[in-house]
Design a protein around this motif. Structure first.
Motif, PDB file in Angstrom:
ATOM      1  N   PHE A 129       0.839  -1.204   0.000  1.00  0.00           N
ATOM      2  CA  PHE A 129       0.000   0.000   0.000  1.00  0.00           C
ATOM      3  C   PHE A 129       0.874   1.253   0.000  1.00  0.00           C
ATOM      4  O   PHE A 129       0.630   2.200  -0.762  1.00  0.00           O
ATOM      5  CB  PHE A 129      -0.927  -0.032   1.219  1.00  0.00           C
ATOM      6  N   LEU A 133       1.318   4.196  -2.878  1.00  0.00           N
ATOM      7  CA  LEU A 133       1.060   5.620  -2.630  1.00  0.00           C
ATOM      8  C   LEU A 133       2.122   6.510  -3.270  1.00  0.00           C
ATOM      9  O   LEU A 133       1.811   7.526  -3.864  1.00  0.00           O
ATOM     10  CB  LEU A 133       1.043   5.895  -1.122  1.00  0.00           C
ATOM     11  N   SER A 134       3.390   6.103  -3.137  1.00  0.00           N
ATOM     12  CA  SER A 134       4.468   6.943  -3.666  1.00  0.00           C
ATOM     13  C   SER A 134       5.113   6.227  -4.836  1.00  0.00           C
ATOM     14  O   SER A 134       6.298   5.976  -4.849  1.00  0.00           O
ATOM     15  CB  SER A 134       5.486   7.234  -2.586  1.00  0.00           C
ATOM     16  N   ASN A 136       5.867   6.748  -8.120  1.00  0.00           N
ATOM     17  CA  ASN A 136       6.989   7.239  -8.920  1.00  0.00           C
ATOM     18  C   ASN A 136       7.795   8.289  -8.165  1.00  0.00           C
ATOM     19  O   ASN A 136       8.479   9.091  -8.753  1.00  0.00           O
ATOM     20  CB  ASN A 136       6.477   7.815 -10.241  1.00  0.00           C
ATOM     21  N   LYS A 137       7.673   8.263  -6.852  1.00  0.00           N
ATOM     22  CA  LYS A 137       8.356   9.272  -6.054  1.00  0.00           C
ATOM     23  C   LYS A 137       9.466   8.671  -5.221  1.00  0.00           C
ATOM     24  O   LYS A 137       9.887   9.263  -4.231  1.00  0.00           O
ATOM     25  CB  LYS A 137       7.360   9.974  -5.123  1.00  0.00           C
ATOM     26  N   ILE A 145       5.818   6.101   5.451  1.00  0.00           N
ATOM     27  CA  ILE A 145       4.501   6.562   5.877  1.00  0.00           C
ATOM     28  C   ILE A 145       3.668   5.418   6.441  1.00  0.00           C
ATOM     29  O   ILE A 145       2.940   5.584   7.405  1.00  0.00           O
ATOM     30  CB  ILE A 145       3.774   7.221   4.694  1.00  0.00           C
ATOM     31  N   ILE A 191      -7.837  -1.191  -2.182  1.00  0.00           N
ATOM     32  CA  ILE A 191      -7.314   0.152  -1.949  1.00  0.00           C
ATOM     33  C   ILE A 191      -6.115   0.414  -2.853  1.00  0.00           C
ATOM     34  O   ILE A 191      -6.002   1.473  -3.474  1.00  0.00           O
ATOM     35  CB  ILE A 191      -6.923   0.313  -0.462  1.00  0.00           C
ATOM     36  N   TYR A 194      -7.208   1.203  -6.346  1.00  0.00           N
ATOM     37  CA  TYR A 194      -7.707   2.581  -6.480  1.00  0.00           C
ATOM     38  C   TYR A 194      -6.553   3.572  -6.495  1.00  0.00           C
ATOM     39  O   TYR A 194      -6.547   4.528  -7.271  1.00  0.00           O
ATOM     40  CB  TYR A 194      -8.662   2.919  -5.332  1.00  0.00           C
ATOM     41  N   VAL A 195      -5.583   3.345  -5.607  1.00  0.00           N
ATOM     42  CA  VAL A 195      -4.448   4.271  -5.515  1.00  0.00           C
ATOM     43  C   VAL A 195      -3.668   4.296  -6.824  1.00  0.00           C
ATOM     44  O   VAL A 195      -3.293   5.357  -7.340  1.00  0.00           O
ATOM     45  CB  VAL A 195      -3.543   3.865  -4.324  1.00  0.00           C
ATOM     46  N   THR A 198      -5.424   6.174  -9.428  1.00  0.00           N
ATOM     47  CA  THR A 198      -5.235   7.616  -9.227  1.00  0.00           C
ATOM     48  C   THR A 198      -3.919   8.085  -9.841  1.00  0.00           C
ATOM     49  O   THR A 198      -3.846   9.144 -10.443  1.00  0.00           O
ATOM     50  CB  THR A 198      -5.225   7.933  -7.721  1.00  0.00           C
ATOM     51  N   HIS A 199      -2.878   7.241  -9.711  1.00  0.00           N
ATOM     52  CA  HIS A 199      -1.582   7.613 -10.270  1.00  0.00           C
ATOM     53  C   HIS A 199      -1.623   7.703 -11.782  1.00  0.00           C
ATOM     54  O   HIS A 199      -0.924   8.507 -12.378  1.00  0.00           O
ATOM     55  CB  HIS A 199      -0.534   6.574  -9.862  1.00  0.00           C
ATOM     56  N   GLU A 201      -4.207   8.378 -13.714  1.00  0.00           N
ATOM     57  CA  GLU A 201      -5.201   9.285 -14.295  1.00  0.00           C
ATOM     58  C   GLU A 201      -4.551  10.442 -15.043  1.00  0.00           C
ATOM     59  O   GLU A 201      -3.518  10.940 -14.604  1.00  0.00           O
ATOM     60  CB  GLU A 201      -6.075   9.861 -13.178  1.00  0.00           C
TER      61      GLU A 201
END
Lengths: 201, 243
Positions: A129, A133-134, A136-137, A145, A191, A194-195, A198-199, A201
Motif C-alpha cells: 500500500f 502511494l508513492s 513514482n516518487k 509513511i 485500496i 484505487y491508488v 489515481t496515479h 489518471e
C-alpha cells in the motif's frame, strides 16, 4: 534476482550481525533476539516491496492490465501472494532456524514460525500500500509513511513472545494476528488498485 | 433546505464568506470560555489530595489529547467526503487540519511528559497510550510529507485521503489502549456512558477547558483552511474580488 534475494540476504545479515554486537561470552542472547527478529522481518519486507510496481509502471504494462478486463485488485492480491511465497516463507523458515540456534526451548521456535508467516504477510500488504502511494516518487517515502500502521502488529508480536515464555494463552495472539490478516488481505488489494488508478489518471 | 445549504456551503466561495461572518463569534466565545475555565481551574479549584498542584496541567493536557484524536476523525470524515462526493473543500480541509493535528498531538505529548515528572517520576515511559500517541504524531508528519511530495495537487489529495482512511485503524487502538493493556497511564475519567470519576469542582472547569480549547483549535483550522483555499483557488476570478 535483486528483488528476490536482496531482502532475504538483508534478513540474514541483520540476524548474523546481532551476536557480533554483544559480548561473545554473554549467555543471555535470547533477551533482545526476538525484538530484533520482528524488526528485521519488518525491514526486509519493506525492502522487498520497494519496486513491486515500479517496473510495470515504467514500461506501461500496469496501464494495460487496468484497461484489460481482468480484475485488477485480484492481480494485486496475486502479486502480493507471490511475494509472500518467494520472500515471506523463506524468511519465516530462516527465522525458525535462527531461533533454534538461540534458544533451547523448541516450543518457542515452533510457535514463532506461524507468527513470522502471518506477520510477514501483514507487513507485505501494508508496505505494498505504501509503495503504491508513492509510486513514482521513490518508494522509501511510502514505506516510511505506512510504517506507523505496522507498529500495532509489532506490539502484538512483542507481547506474544512474553506470553509464550510464560506459557499462557499464546494462541490468542496468533488468532488476533490471523484476524487482522484476514481483514487486510481482503481490503488492501482494492485500496491499492484505487491508488494506482489515481496515479495513472 | 438542508441539502441546499450543504451544497452551497461545500463551495469554497460560500464557505469563505460564511466562515468570515461566524469566525469572530467562535473565536471570542471560545477564548472567553477557555480563559474563564483556566482561571477557575488554576485559582479556585482545590488542590489534589495526592498530586498537589501538579494536576492543574490537566486543563491543557486533556483537551489537547482529546483533540489530537478528534482532528484525525475529522480528517477521516473529510477524506470519505472527498473520495465519494468529490467535494473540493473537503480536500482543502484535510491538508489544512494535518499540521494543526501534529501541533496539538505534540502539545499533548509534551504536557503529558511534564505532568509525568512529578506524578510518575519519569517523563517518558513506553506505555501503550504514550506510544500510540507518538505513533499518531508520526502519522500526522507522514501525511504532511506525502502531500508535499506531489506537485499535482489533485493527485496528492486523493492519495492523502486513502492514507488517512487506512490510518484510521489506529484511532480505536489509541482510544482503547488504556483499557486493553494494563499500563501506567490511567484510563479515561470522563465517558459518555458512566458517571465521571472526578470531583465536580475539578470536572466543570475541565469540561469548560475542553470546549474552549476545541473552539480555539477550530479557529486555527478555519484560518489554515482559508490559506489553503486562497493558495489553491488563486486562478479563480471570485477570489480577486474577495481579496
Amino acid at each position: 534476482m535483486r528483488s528476490w534475494l536482496g531482502p532475504i540476504l538483508l534478513f540474514i545479515l541483520i540476524m548474523v550481525s546481532y551476536p557480533l554486537t554483544i559480548e561473545f561470552l554473554e549467555q543471555d542472547l535470547e533477551k533482545g533476539f526476538y525484538s530484533l527478529l520482528w524488526i528485521s522481518i519488518l525491514l526486509s519486507m519493506m525492502f522487498s516491496t520497494e519496486d513491486i510496481f515500479l517496473e510495470d509502471y515504467n514500461d506501461g504494462s500496469l496501464e494495460q492490465i487496468i484497461i484489460s478486463s481482468t480484475s485488477f485488485p485480484f492481480m494485486v492480491a496475486k502479486k502480493i501472494l507471490i511475494y509472500w511465497l518467494m520472500i515471506g516463507i523463506p524468511i519465516s523458515i530462516l527465522s525458525f532456524l535462527f531461533s533454534l540456534g538461540i534458544t533451547q526451548n523448541l516450543s518457542i521456535s515452533l510457535f514463532l514460525f506461524p507468527m513470522a508467516l502471518i506477520s510477514s504477510y501483514i507487513f507485505l500488504n501494508l508496505f505494498v500500500f505504501g509503495t503504491a502511494l508513492s509510486l513514482n516518487k521513490g518508494s522509501v517515502l511510502g514505506a516510511l509513511i505506512t510504517m506507523p500502521l505496522a507498529l500495532p502488529v509489532l506490539i502484538v508480536l512483542g507481547k506474544s513472545i512474553i506470553a509464550i515464555q510464560f506459557g499462557i494463552n499464546y494462541l490468542e495472539f496468533l488468532l488476533l494476528l490471523l484476524g487482522c490478516l484476514s481483514i487486510i488481505i481482503t481490503v488492501v488489494p482494492f485500496i491499492v488498485s484505487y491508488v494506482i488508478k489515481t496515479h495513472l489518471e | 433546505m438542508i441539502k441546499k445549504f450543504i451544497h452551497q456551503f461545500a463551495s469554497p466561495k460560500t464557505y469563505l464568506y460564511q466562515i468570515n461572518r461566524a469566525y469572530k463569534y467562535i473565536f471570542y466565545s471560545s477564548l472567553f470560555i477557555y480563559t474563564f475555565s483556566l482561571i477557575w481551574g488554576l485559582l479556585f479549584t482545590p488542590e489534589d489530595f495526592v498530586q498537589g498542584n501538579s494536576f492543574r496541567i490537566i486543563y491543557l493536557h486533556v483537551p489537547a489529547s482529546f483533540l489530537s484524536q478528534s482532528l484525525y476523525v475529522a480528517m477521516a470524515i473529510a477524506s470519505v467526503t472527498y473520495l465519494i462526493w468529490r467535494v473540493k473543500l473537503a480536500a482543502y480541509l484535510i491538508i489544512a487540519i494535518a499540521p494543526i493535528g501534529a501541533m496539538v498531538t505534540f502539545i499533548a505529548l509534551s504536557s503529558g511528559s511534564i505532568w509525568g515528572i512529578p506524578t510518575w517520576g519519569t517523563w517518558w515511559q513506553w506505555d501503550a497510550r504514550i506510544t500510540s500517541t507518538l505513533i499518531l504524531f508520526i502519522m500526522y508528519l507522514g501525511l504532511i510529507s506525502l502531500h508535499t511530495s506531489f506537485s499535482n495537487h489533485e493527485k496528492a489529495d486523493k492519495l492523502l485521503s486513502w492514507l488517512v482512511i487506512v490510518g484510521f485503524v489506529n484511532i480505536p487502538i489509541i482510544k482503547k489502549s488504556v483499557d486493553w493493556w494494563s499500563t501506567l497511564h490511567q484510563s479515561a475519567s470522563i465517558t459518555l456512558t458512566d458517571r465521571p470519576s472526578i470531583d465536580p469542582s475539578m470536572l466543570y472547569p475541565l469540561i469548560g477547558s475542553i470546549i474552549g480549547f476545541f473552539g480555539l483549535i477550530i479557529c486555527l483550522v478555519i484560518i489554515s483552511s482559508k490559506v489553503q483555499i486562497i493558495k489553491r483557488e488563486s486562478t479563480k476570478s471570485w477570489l480577486k474580488d474577495y481579496v
